[in-house]
Design a protein around this motif. Structure first.
Motif, PDB file in Angstrom:
ATOM      1  N   ALA A 159      30.641 -27.560 -38.113  1.00 28.45           N
ATOM      2  CA  ALA A 159      32.209 -27.324 -37.715  1.00 28.45           C
ATOM      3  C   ALA A 159      32.744 -28.384 -37.021  1.00 28.45           C
ATOM      4  CB  ALA A 159      32.414 -26.069 -37.309  1.00 28.45           C
ATOM      5  N   CYS A 160      33.915 -29.050 -37.542  1.00 33.27           N
ATOM      6  CA  CYS A 160      34.538 -30.035 -36.699  1.00 33.27           C
ATOM      7  C   CYS A 160      35.873 -29.489 -36.311  1.00 33.27           C
ATOM      8  CB  CYS A 160      34.586 -31.529 -37.550  1.00 33.27           C
ATOM      9  SG  CYS A 160      33.255 -31.942 -38.151  1.00 33.27           S
ATOM     10  N   CYS A 161      36.257 -29.382 -35.039  1.00 36.60           N
ATOM     11  CA  CYS A 161      37.169 -28.490 -34.584  1.00 36.60           C
ATOM     12  C   CYS A 161      38.223 -29.389 -33.916  1.00 36.60           C
ATOM     13  CB  CYS A 161      36.671 -27.479 -33.627  1.00 36.60           C
ATOM     14  SG  CYS A 161      35.709 -26.458 -34.484  1.00 36.60           S
ATOM     15  N   LEU A 162      39.576 -29.183 -34.068  1.00 37.08           N
ATOM     16  CA  LEU A 162      40.655 -29.970 -33.576  1.00 37.08           C
ATOM     17  C   LEU A 162      40.571 -29.718 -32.145  1.00 37.08           C
ATOM     18  CD1 LEU A 162      43.203 -31.625 -34.520  1.00 37.08           C
ATOM     19  CD2 LEU A 162      44.304 -29.461 -34.338  1.00 37.08           C
ATOM     20  N   SER A 163      40.137 -28.782 -31.324  1.00 36.24           N
ATOM     21  CA  SER A 163      40.340 -28.694 -29.808  1.00 36.24           C
ATOM     22  C   SER A 163      39.373 -27.536 -29.410  1.00 36.24           C
ATOM     23  CB  SER A 163      41.763 -27.925 -29.558  1.00 36.24           C
ATOM     24  OG  SER A 163      41.749 -26.742 -29.913  1.00 36.24           O
ATOM     25  N   PRO A 164      39.071 -27.486 -28.195  1.00 33.38           N
ATOM     26  CA  PRO A 164      38.210 -26.401 -27.599  1.00 33.38           C
ATOM     27  C   PRO A 164      38.715 -25.122 -27.893  1.00 33.38           C
ATOM     28  CG  PRO A 164      38.379 -28.022 -25.900  1.00 33.38           C
ATOM     29  CD  PRO A 164      39.400 -28.415 -26.928  1.00 33.38           C
ATOM     30  N   ALA A 165      39.847 -24.571 -27.999  1.00 32.04           N
ATOM     31  CA  ALA A 165      40.408 -23.492 -28.207  1.00 32.04           C
ATOM     32  C   ALA A 165      40.043 -23.122 -29.797  1.00 32.04           C
ATOM     33  CB  ALA A 165      41.741 -23.396 -28.301  1.00 32.04           C
ATOM     34  N   VAL A 166      40.049 -24.205 -30.514  1.00 33.20           N
ATOM     35  CA  VAL A 166      39.551 -24.035 -32.048  1.00 33.20           C
ATOM     36  C   VAL A 166      38.082 -23.675 -32.101  1.00 33.20           C
ATOM     37  CG1 VAL A 166      39.469 -25.014 -34.458  1.00 33.20           C
ATOM     38  CG2 VAL A 166      41.587 -25.060 -32.785  1.00 33.20           C
ATOM     39  N   ALA A 167      37.382 -24.239 -31.370  1.00 33.03           N
ATOM     40  CA  ALA A 167      36.125 -24.219 -31.512  1.00 33.03           C
ATOM     41  C   ALA A 167      35.414 -22.990 -30.927  1.00 33.03           C
ATOM     42  CB  ALA A 167      35.041 -25.430 -30.545  1.00 33.03           C
ATOM     43  N   GLU A 168      36.157 -22.358 -29.968  1.00 31.09           N
ATOM     44  CA  GLU A 168      35.708 -21.171 -29.374  1.00 31.09           C
ATOM     45  C   GLU A 168      35.042 -19.946 -30.037  1.00 31.09           C
ATOM     46  OE1 GLU A 168      34.193 -19.225 -26.410  1.00 31.09           O
ATOM     47  OE2 GLU A 168      35.197 -21.121 -25.920  1.00 31.09           O
ATOM     48  N   PRO A 169      35.939 -19.596 -31.372  1.00 39.53           N
ATOM     49  CA  PRO A 169      35.511 -18.394 -31.923  1.00 39.53           C
ATOM     50  C   PRO A 169      34.166 -18.860 -32.921  1.00 39.53           C
ATOM     51  CG  PRO A 169      37.716 -19.063 -32.272  1.00 39.53           C
ATOM     52  CD  PRO A 169      37.301 -19.875 -31.540  1.00 39.53           C
ATOM     53  N   LEU A 170      33.699 -20.215 -32.914  1.00 41.16           N
ATOM     54  CA  LEU A 170      32.509 -20.564 -33.696  1.00 41.16           C
ATOM     55  C   LEU A 170      31.367 -20.780 -32.604  1.00 41.16           C
ATOM     56  CD1 LEU A 170      34.354 -23.015 -36.044  1.00 41.16           C
ATOM     57  CD2 LEU A 170      33.906 -20.635 -36.436  1.00 41.16           C
ATOM     58  N   ARG A 171      31.529 -20.620 -31.448  1.00 38.47           N
ATOM     59  CA  ARG A 171      30.448 -21.027 -30.469  1.00 38.47           C
ATOM     60  C   ARG A 171      29.293 -20.230 -30.654  1.00 38.47           C
ATOM     61  NH1 ARG A 171      31.612 -25.299 -27.641  1.00 38.47           N
ATOM     62  NH2 ARG A 171      33.882 -25.628 -27.004  1.00 38.47           N
ATOM     63  N   ASP A 172      29.279 -19.053 -30.930  1.00 38.12           N
ATOM     64  CA  ASP A 172      27.843 -18.126 -31.179  1.00 38.12           C
ATOM     65  C   ASP A 172      27.538 -17.877 -32.582  1.00 38.12           C
ATOM     66  OD1 ASP A 172      28.131 -17.473 -28.542  1.00 38.12           O
ATOM     67  OD2 ASP A 172      29.486 -15.872 -28.853  1.00 38.12           O
ATOM     68  N   LEU A 173      27.990 -18.883 -33.413  1.00 36.38           N
ATOM     69  CA  LEU A 173      27.367 -18.861 -34.741  1.00 36.38           C
ATOM     70  C   LEU A 173      26.392 -19.788 -35.035  1.00 36.38           C
ATOM     71  CD1 LEU A 173      30.570 -18.812 -36.674  1.00 36.38           C
ATOM     72  CD2 LEU A 173      29.096 -17.012 -36.347  1.00 36.38           C
ATOM     73  N   GLN A 174      25.465 -19.543 -35.923  1.00 40.01           N
ATOM     74  CA  GLN A 174      24.323 -20.189 -36.268  1.00 40.01           C
ATOM     75  C   GLN A 174      24.808 -21.559 -37.179  1.00 40.01           C
ATOM     76  OE1 GLN A 174      21.220 -18.577 -38.588  1.00 40.01           O
ATOM     77  NE2 GLN A 174      19.727 -20.296 -38.231  1.00 40.01           N
ATOM     78  N   LEU A 175      25.395 -22.738 -36.403  1.00 41.51           N
ATOM     79  CA  LEU A 175      25.795 -23.688 -37.307  1.00 41.51           C
ATOM     80  C   LEU A 175      24.770 -25.126 -37.267  1.00 41.51           C
ATOM     81  CD1 LEU A 175      29.598 -23.523 -36.076  1.00 41.51           C
ATOM     82  CD2 LEU A 175      28.639 -22.991 -38.524  1.00 41.51           C
ATOM     83  N   SER A 176      24.825 -26.148 -37.593  1.00 42.80           N
ATOM     84  CA  SER A 176      23.851 -27.079 -37.484  1.00 42.80           C
ATOM     85  C   SER A 176      24.708 -27.918 -36.446  1.00 42.80           C
ATOM     86  CB  SER A 176      24.016 -28.274 -38.553  1.00 42.80           C
ATOM     87  OG  SER A 176      25.029 -28.929 -38.968  1.00 42.80           O
ATOM     88  N   ARG A 177      25.936 -27.897 -36.265  1.00 41.48           N
ATOM     89  CA  ARG A 177      26.382 -28.574 -35.094  1.00 41.48           C
ATOM     90  C   ARG A 177      27.999 -28.052 -35.148  1.00 41.48           C
ATOM     91  NH1 ARG A 177      24.049 -32.433 -38.263  1.00 41.48           N
ATOM     92  NH2 ARG A 177      25.880 -33.067 -39.234  1.00 41.48           N
ATOM     93  N   LEU A 178      28.518 -28.247 -33.721  1.00 39.88           N
ATOM     94  CA  LEU A 178      29.872 -27.731 -33.443  1.00 39.88           C
ATOM     95  C   LEU A 178      30.482 -28.994 -32.916  1.00 39.88           C
ATOM     96  CD1 LEU A 178      32.064 -25.546 -33.557  1.00 39.88           C
ATOM     97  CD2 LEU A 178      31.138 -24.995 -31.254  1.00 39.88           C
ATOM     98  N   HIS A 179      31.344 -29.569 -33.395  1.00 44.48           N
ATOM     99  CA  HIS A 179      31.875 -30.900 -32.966  1.00 44.48           C
ATOM    100  C   HIS A 179      33.427 -30.412 -32.264  1.00 44.48           C
ATOM    101  CE1 HIS A 179      28.806 -33.541 -34.307  1.00 44.48           C
ATOM    102  NE2 HIS A 179      28.976 -32.847 -35.391  1.00 44.48           N
ATOM    103  N   VAL A 180      33.832 -31.060 -31.342  1.00 48.66           N
ATOM    104  CA  VAL A 180      35.403 -31.032 -30.765  1.00 48.66           C
ATOM    105  C   VAL A 180      35.984 -32.371 -30.981  1.00 48.66           C
ATOM    106  CG1 VAL A 180      37.141 -30.165 -29.213  1.00 48.66           C
ATOM    107  CG2 VAL A 180      34.845 -29.105 -29.619  1.00 48.66           C
ATOM    108  N   ALA A 181      37.094 -32.613 -31.569  1.00 47.16           N
ATOM    109  CA  ALA A 181      37.813 -33.846 -31.556  1.00 47.16           C
ATOM    110  C   ALA A 181      38.139 -34.556 -30.178  1.00 47.16           C
ATOM    111  CB  ALA A 181      39.074 -33.792 -32.459  1.00 47.16           C
ATOM    112  N   ALA A 182      38.014 -35.637 -29.883  1.00 46.79           N
ATOM    113  CA  ALA A 182      38.436 -36.218 -28.568  1.00 46.79           C
ATOM    114  C   ALA A 182      40.011 -35.731 -28.227  1.00 46.79           C
ATOM    115  CB  ALA A 182      38.233 -37.723 -28.681  1.00 46.79           C
ATOM    116  N   LEU A 183      40.758 -35.981 -29.325  1.00 45.64           N
ATOM    117  CA  LEU A 183      42.425 -35.907 -29.127  1.00 45.64           C
ATOM    118  C   LEU A 183      42.719 -34.649 -30.126  1.00 45.64           C
ATOM    119  CD1 LEU A 183      43.409 -39.262 -28.489  1.00 45.64           C
ATOM    120  CD2 LEU A 183      43.239 -37.498 -26.769  1.00 45.64           C
ATOM    121  N   PRO A 184      43.673 -33.668 -29.773  1.00 46.90           N
ATOM    122  CA  PRO A 184      44.017 -32.634 -30.640  1.00 46.90           C
ATOM    123  C   PRO A 184      44.987 -33.253 -31.870  1.00 46.90           C
ATOM    124  CG  PRO A 184      45.357 -32.396 -28.845  1.00 46.90           C
ATOM    125  CD  PRO A 184      44.179 -33.611 -28.606  1.00 46.90           C
ATOM    126  N   ASN A 185      44.393 -34.336 -32.642  1.00 50.92           N
ATOM    127  CA  ASN A 185      45.003 -34.769 -33.806  1.00 50.92           C
ATOM    128  C   ASN A 185      44.495 -34.850 -34.954  1.00 50.92           C
ATOM    129  OD1 ASN A 185      44.254 -37.344 -33.957  1.00 50.92           O
ATOM    130  ND2 ASN A 185      45.479 -37.604 -31.702  1.00 50.92           N
TER     131      ASN A 185
END
Length: 103
Positions: free
Chosen positions: A63-89
Motif C-alpha cells: 500500500a502506497c499512501c499519500l500521508s501518515p493519516a492515510v496509512a494509519e487505517p492500514l497499519r495492522d493489516l497483513q500487507l507486504s509493505r506500507l509506504h508513505v509518500a515523502a510529501l502529500p502530493n
C-alpha cells in the motif's frame, strides 16, 4: 478560507470530490491476492480498503499512501509493505512505485 476572507476576498470551503464505496465483485476479490500495489489517497479510502482486505487478504499487496493519516487505517493489516509518500502530493506518491527499491 478565513485568511482569504480577512483580506476582504469572498471565499468558501467545499468538497471537490467524494469517496463513494462500491461493492467488490467476486471476480475482483478472486484477483486481489495477485495484486502488487495500491495507491491510497485518503483516510476514508484507506478505511474502505481495510474493510475489504479484512474479508479478502492480499498479503503480497503493497500500500502506497499519500500521508501518515492515510496509512494509519492500514497499519495492522497483513500487507507486504506500507509506504508513505515523502510529501502529500501525487508526484511523491507516484515516486514510491517508481523507486527501484519498490520492486
Amino acid at each position: 478560507v478565513a485568511q482569504l476572507a480577512s483580506l476582504g476576498l469572498e471565499a468558501r470551503s467545499m468538497a471537490i470530490y467524494e469517496t463513494v464505496p462500491e461493492p467488490v465483485s467476486a471476480g475482483l476479490r478472486a484477483m486481489m491476492p495477485g495484486f502488487h500495489a495500491v495507491l491510497v489517497h485518503s483516510p476514508k479510502a484507506a478505511r474502505l480498503l481495510a474493510a475489504i482486505l479484512a474479508e479478502t487478504p492480499a498479503p503480497s499487496l503493497a500500500a502506497c499512501c499519500l500521508s501518515p493519516a492515510v496509512a494509519e487505517p492500514l497499519r495492522d493489516l497483513q500487507l507486504s509493505r506500507l509506504h508513505v509518500a515523502a510529501l502529500p502530493n501525487e508526484g511523491a506518491l507516484l515516486n514510491l512505485i517508481a523507486d527501484p527499491r519498490f520492486s
